[in-house]
Design an enzyme around this catalytic site. Structure first.
Site, PDB file in Angstrom:
ATOM      1  N   LYS A 113       0.826  -1.209   0.000  1.00  0.00           N
ATOM      2  CA  LYS A 113       0.000   0.000   0.000  1.00  0.00           C
ATOM      3  C   LYS A 113       0.864   1.265   0.000  1.00  0.00           C
ATOM      4  O   LYS A 113       0.431   2.314  -0.466  1.00  0.00           O
ATOM      5  CB  LYS A 113      -0.931   0.020   1.215  1.00  0.00           C
ATOM      6  CG  LYS A 113      -1.821  -1.204   1.387  1.00  0.00           C
ATOM      7  CD  LYS A 113      -2.797  -1.375   0.245  1.00  0.00           C
ATOM      8  CE  LYS A 113      -3.921  -2.342   0.562  1.00  0.00           C
ATOM      9  NZ  LYS A 113      -3.499  -3.756   0.729  1.00  0.00           N
TER      10      LYS A 113
HETATM   11  C1  LIG Z   1      -4.192  -4.946   0.339  1.00  0.00           C
HETATM   12  C2  LIG Z   1      -3.353  -6.164   0.285  1.00  0.00           C
HETATM   13  C3  LIG Z   1      -3.601  -7.177  -0.652  1.00  0.00           C
HETATM   14  C4  LIG Z   1      -4.760  -7.117  -1.610  1.00  0.00           C
HETATM   15  O1  LIG Z   1      -4.614  -6.104  -2.578  1.00  0.00           O
HETATM   16  P1  LIG Z   1      -5.906  -5.554  -3.380  1.00  0.00           P
HETATM   17  O2  LIG Z   1      -5.415  -4.408  -4.168  1.00  0.00           O
HETATM   18  O3  LIG Z   1      -6.898  -5.152  -2.317  1.00  0.00           O
HETATM   19  O4  LIG Z   1      -6.407  -6.686  -4.200  1.00  0.00           O
HETATM   20  C5  LIG Z   1      -2.736  -8.259  -0.689  1.00  0.00           C
HETATM   21  N1  LIG Z   1      -1.706  -8.363   0.193  1.00  0.00           N
HETATM   22  C6  LIG Z   1      -1.446  -7.412   1.104  1.00  0.00           C
HETATM   23  C7  LIG Z   1      -0.319  -7.610   2.049  1.00  0.00           C
HETATM   24  C8  LIG Z   1      -2.257  -6.284   1.188  1.00  0.00           C
HETATM   25  O5  LIG Z   1      -1.993  -5.339   2.106  1.00  0.00           O
END
Ligand SMILES: *Cc1c(COP(=O)(O)O)cnc(C)c1O
Length: 495
Positions: A113
Site C-alpha cells: 500500500k
Molecule cells: C491490500 C493487500 C492485498 C490485496 O490487494 P488488493 O489491491 O486489495 O487486491 C494483498 N496483500 C497485502 C499484504 C495487502 O496489504
C-alpha cells in the site's frame, strides 16, 4: 484526459484532479479514464534506463494530463525518496525455476500500500488546489489492515486534510493493529469496529452516499474523500511498478524486450491486479494474470463459474488483507469488459441480491486475461516453508497465497512463460503465522514473534516494525458498526 464513471450517469467527464479529489463518482460508480493510453516497446526501452521516480512520472503523465510533468516528478521524487524507501522501491528477486518475485514492501509501513499511498497524498493536495476547493478534506478509510497504516503515514500532518480510519477490531494481525493504534499526528483518528472488512467498507460507502452527513460536514467546512483503491489516485501509481518490473526483468536478462510474462497477484479488493490489467491494456507485454485468493475465494469462483456471489461464509484467515467478499475494483474490470450500462445493472443486483451472473461470451473475454486460484490455510503455510527452505526466501502469508497459485498454475498449464509473483508485505507484519508455518510451533500470537522469527532466520526486522510493542497506544477505541456515522461527525467538529 477526462475521467468518466463506470456506471455511466456522470459522464460529461471530469479532470484527473477532480477524480482524485472526490474519490467516487456521483452516481456511485468508480472513475475510469475515457481511454487507455499506449506504451510502445520503444517507450518501455526508454523508460528502462530511468530511475524509479522518473519511471513513475512517465507513466503518471499519460493519465494525469492536468498535472505538469514537473509536478509529477517532484511528487514522485519525494514519495520514493531514500528516507522512505530503502534502495529500489520495487526490486525483483530471482527465484530460479519458480520465476521472479516483485517486492513491494520496502516502504514506511512494510506493505505494498505504501507504493501508492506515499504518492497519493501529494497528488491529492495538488488536486484540492487545482479544483479551487477551500474546505478541509476528511479522508475516510476502511481497511483490512494495511491500507489504514499506509494512509495514516501518508496523510498525517498534511495541511488541509484530516484522516479517519476504520478497521475490523478482530480482523487484523497484532502487528497491524499496533501499527495503527500507535499512530502519531495531529489530524488522525483510528477506530476499530465490531465487524469484518466488508462491514467497514460498507459503512464508509454508506457515509459517502449520505446527503445529510454531507451537508452537516459542509457546514463545518469539511468534505469527504477516500484513500481506498476506489480512488483513481491509488490505482495509477500501482501501474508504475508493473512497468518498472518489466523493465528490470529485461535489464537482468531474464526476458527479451517484447517477451510476454505472466503475473500472479495476491488479491483482495482487486486494486493491485487491476493496475496490472491496465498495464497490459497499455501495451506492456503481459500474458495471463493469475488472481490468487485465500479461502474467501469469491473471485476464484467468479472467474471459473461466471457468477459473483458474495452470499457465503466469511473466513478469517492468516492473510487478513485479502479477507474480502466484495472486491470493489472488479467493477472497473466489468466496465472495461461489458460497458457502463451492464456494469450499473450488475452492481445494482450485487447490492440488492448479493450476486450477479455474466454470459459465457463475456466471461470468455475476461478469461483471455485472467485465471483464478485459491489456497487453503494449510497450503499457505506449506508454501511459506517451501520458499524458505528451497529458495532461501522469507515470505509473508499473502505472498504465500500468490506463490502457491503460481506453482499450481505452472504445473497445471505447463506454462512456458516467466511468471512474476507479486510480494505484498514483509513477513514480519505477520510474524506469528510465518513463524508457526516454518516451525510448527505456536508463538501465542506473542509480539516476541518478531524476535523469534529474526533469531530463526537471521533476516533483519524492518526498522519501521522494531520496538512496536513498546510504543504508546494512542487510539484504543472500538465501536459498533452503527456508530460509524456519529464517529465521523464528531471527528469533523474536532478537526
Ligand atoms: C491490500 C493487500 C492485498 C490485496 O490487494 P488488493 O489491491 O486489495 O487486491 C494483498 N496483500 C497485502 C499484504 C495487502 O496489504
Amino acid at each position: 484526459m477526462k475521467y468518466i464513471s463506470t456506471r455511466g450517469k456522470d459522464n460529461a467527464g471530469v479532470s484527473g484532479a477532480y477524480a482524485i479529489k472526490s474519490g467516487l463518482a456521483s452516481d456511485g460508480g468508480l472513475y475510469m479514464p475515457e481511454y487507455i493510453p499506449r506504451l510502445s516497446l520503444s517507450d518501455i526501452e526508454r523508460i528502462s534506463h530511468l530511475r524509479y521516480p522518473e519511471r513513475a512520472a512517465e507513466v503518471l503523465s499519460l493519465y494525469l494530463t492536468d498535472y505538469t510533468y514537473g509536478e509529477l516528478l517532484e511528487d514522485a521524487e519525494a514519495a520514493y525518496s531514500s528516507d522512505r524507501f530503502d534502495g529500489h522501491p520495487a526490486p525483483l528477486t530471482d527465484l530460479g525455476d519458480a520465476g521472479l518475485m516483485l517486492e513491494l514492501w520496502h516502504g514506511p509501513t512494510c506493505a505494498f500500500k505504501d507504493m501508492a499511498l506515499s504518492l497519493m497524498p501529494r497528488l491529492f493536495v495538488r488536486a484540492v488546489r487545482k479544483c479551487k476547493e477551500e474546505r478541509q478534506a476528511m479522508i475516510l478509510v476502511a481497511t483490512s489492515g494495511d491500507t489504514g497504516k499506509a494512509a495514516l503515514e501518508g496523510y498525517r500532518d498534511v495541511e488541509g486534510t484530516s484522516i479517519k480510519v476504520f478497521y475490523p477490531t478482530d480482523g487484523v494481525s497484532r502487528v497491524q493493529r499496533l501499527q495503527m493504534q500507535t499512530q502519531t499526528g495531529n489530524n488522525v483518528s483510528v477506530v476499530g469496529i465490531n465487524g469484518n472488512f466488508d462491514d467497514a467498507q460498507n459503512g464508509v460507502k454508506r457515509i459517502f452516499a449520505d446527503e445529510q452527513i454531507k451537508s452537516e460536514l459542509d457546514r463545518n467546512g469539511v468534505f469527504l474523500s477516500s484513500a481506498n483503491s476506489i480512488n483513481w489516485g491509488r490505482l495509477v501509481p500501482q501501474i508504475v511498478y508493473y512497468v518498472s518490473a518489466y523493465c528490470d526483468a529485461v535489464t537482468m536478462g531474464r526476458i527479451k524486450l517484447g517477451d510476454q510474462i505472466d503475473v500472479c497477484v495476491p488479491t483482495g479488493n482487486f486494486g493491485n491486479i487491476f493496475a496490472c490489467y491496465l498495464a497490459k491494456k497499455m501495451g506492456l507485454p503481459i500474458g495471463k494474470m493469475i488472481c490468487a485468493s485465500n479461502m474467501n475465494n469469491v473471485l476464484t469462483d467468479f472467474l471459473s463459474l461466471g457468477v459473483y456471489n458474495r452470499c457465503r461464509e466469511f473466513h478469517t484467515t492468516m492473510s487478513p488483507s485479502m479477507d474480502i467478499l466484495i472486491s470493489s475494483n472488479l467493477e472497473r474490470l466489468l466496465y472495461m469488459a461489458v460497458g457502463s450500462e451492464r456494469t450499473a445493472k450488475y452492481m445494482k443486483e450485487l447490492a440488492e441480491c448479493g450476486r450477479y451472473a455474466l454470459s459465457d461470451e463475456d466471461m470468455d473475454k475476461i478469461r483471455c486475461d485472467l485465471i483464478g486460484y485459491h489456497a487453503e490455510e494449510s497450503e499457505t503455510a506449506k508454501t511459506i516453508k517451501w520458499a524458505y527452505e528451497n529458495k532461501n526466501c522469507l515470505i509473508d502469508t499473502h505472498t504465500a497465497v500468490a506463490l502457491c497459485a503460481t506453482l499450481r498454475y505452472k504445473d497445471e498449464n505447463k506454462a512456458e512463460r516467466n511468471i512474476l509473483t507479486v510480494s505484498t508485505a514483509s513477513a514480519y507484519k505477520f510474524a506469528s503465522d510465518v513463524y508457526t508455518s516454518l516451525t510448527g510451533e505456536d508463538t501465542q500470537n506473542d509480539l516476541n514473534a518478531l524476535e523469534m522469527l529474526e533469531a530463526l532466520t537471521s533476516v533483519k526486522i524492518p526498522s519501521p516494525l522494531k520496538g512496536i510493542g513498546e510504543r504508546e497506544i494512542l487510539h484504543p477505541e472500538s465501536i459498533s458498526v452503527c456508530d460509524m456515522e456519529r464517529s465521523v461527525k464528531e471527528f469533523a467538529k474536532r478537526s
